[in-house]
Design an enzyme around this catalytic site. Sequence first.
Site, PDB file in Angstrom:
ATOM      1  N   ASP A 132      12.970 -26.205 -65.259  1.00  0.00           N
ATOM      2  CA  ASP A 132      13.028 -26.509 -63.732  1.00  0.00           C
ATOM      3  C   ASP A 132      11.504 -25.471 -63.209  1.00  0.00           C
ATOM      4  O   ASP A 132      11.776 -25.657 -62.056  1.00  0.00           O
ATOM      5  CB  ASP A 132      14.042 -26.057 -63.040  1.00  0.00           C
ATOM      6  CG  ASP A 132      14.375 -26.752 -61.782  1.00  0.00           C
ATOM      7  OD1 ASP A 132      13.889 -27.803 -61.610  1.00  0.00           O
ATOM      8  OD2 ASP A 132      14.840 -26.199 -60.826  1.00  0.00           O
ATOM      9  N   ASP A 170      15.143 -33.517 -66.760  1.00  0.00           N
ATOM     10  CA  ASP A 170      13.869 -33.403 -66.484  1.00  0.00           C
ATOM     11  C   ASP A 170      12.789 -32.668 -67.354  1.00  0.00           C
ATOM     12  O   ASP A 170      11.699 -32.541 -67.139  1.00  0.00           O
ATOM     13  CB  ASP A 170      13.878 -31.893 -65.425  1.00  0.00           C
ATOM     14  CG  ASP A 170      14.806 -32.758 -64.113  1.00  0.00           C
ATOM     15  OD1 ASP A 170      14.907 -33.854 -63.983  1.00  0.00           O
ATOM     16  OD2 ASP A 170      15.156 -31.735 -63.190  1.00  0.00           O
ATOM     17  N   ASP A 321      22.957 -28.691 -55.167  1.00  0.00           N
ATOM     18  CA  ASP A 321      21.506 -28.798 -55.853  1.00  0.00           C
ATOM     19  C   ASP A 321      20.734 -27.615 -55.826  1.00  0.00           C
ATOM     20  O   ASP A 321      19.822 -27.204 -56.572  1.00  0.00           O
ATOM     21  CB  ASP A 321      20.521 -30.088 -55.131  1.00  0.00           C
ATOM     22  CG  ASP A 321      21.368 -31.344 -55.614  1.00  0.00           C
ATOM     23  OD1 ASP A 321      21.434 -31.580 -56.672  1.00  0.00           O
ATOM     24  OD2 ASP A 321      21.267 -32.052 -54.516  1.00  0.00           O
TER      25      ASP A 321
END
Length: 346
Positions: A132, A170, A321
């Site tokens: 991330d 991701d 989130d």
Amino acid sequence: MSVSPGARRAGSSLPALALALLLAAGCTSPASPRADASDPPAAGPAPAPAPAPPAPAPYWVNPDGKAARQMAAHLAAGRTAEAGLLRRIVSRPVAEWIGADRPEAETRALTEAATRAGREALLVLYDIPHRDCGRHSAGGAADPAAYRAWVDGVARGIGARRATVVLEPDAVMHVVDGCTGEQHHGERYELLKAAVHRLKQQPATTVYLDAGNAGWAAPEALRGPLREAGIAEADGFAVNVSNFRTTAASTAYGRRLSALVGGKPFVIDTSRNGNGPYTEGDPAQNWCNPPGRALGVPPTRHTGDPLVAAYLWIKRPGESDGECGGGPRAGEWFDAYALELARGAR
């Protein structure tokens, strides 16, 4: 885009009991009142029958997740309307995100519980190094050796039991968009390819490599990266994980991408896409606890499209989130948001 990790455990009987009681009682939300048996029949022609709901997915429903615990708390406090709304989440299978500390034990507990229930485990692996890009869900394994050992632990925990694994949300896209530093690109591809290979050694494990969403990058930009990440050995890829793109847009995106990677099938995360993406405010923050969203199509393998293997709830509805849009830290329960998602479900 940030997604929410977190270990889930099976064990406590309180949420399971609350779920059983709620399901047995047919607890409903204010928007869906039960007709009283003494009410006179309504005048006029009978309404057309509602369309049949999608056939249920074959995945295990964890009776001890955060949503189940919150529903139990609402029931204990007499908040039956809120409990009824959360039932729309609690009664559906959602993915289990494997934690960093005890991958083999945690995965074994989850897959054994699923097997006892005659179901399949739905798992997410989210521990790639440099995860991330330092944002809300930053972290991941300390180095490549630690990551390989972690994946090996997950694979041993699955054993011969049935499991579907969504691999590293991701991870490929952050290479494509440059968020992950160039010095880590080769390592990232090697680790993903090795993870696919290791997981596919398990006889009943299906692996979907994450491939972003319809609003992130053109499918053509992912053809080479997905090949380097091991898509050839994977069963397919996942789209819209933790995002809000509509099922129609996600299907179109997935079909274009599939044509570029050998016709691989794909799964779509429909957990929060019932109202599509949020288009107001700062576009850079529209993925993070945006208001006015809704639960999407419930999990099912009956999609009506031969390339769409399943609609899944990969992101766990109701878990934040990140500390944006009024939410707590990534992965923590955000009750007001969960209720809003459930309230907006069609």
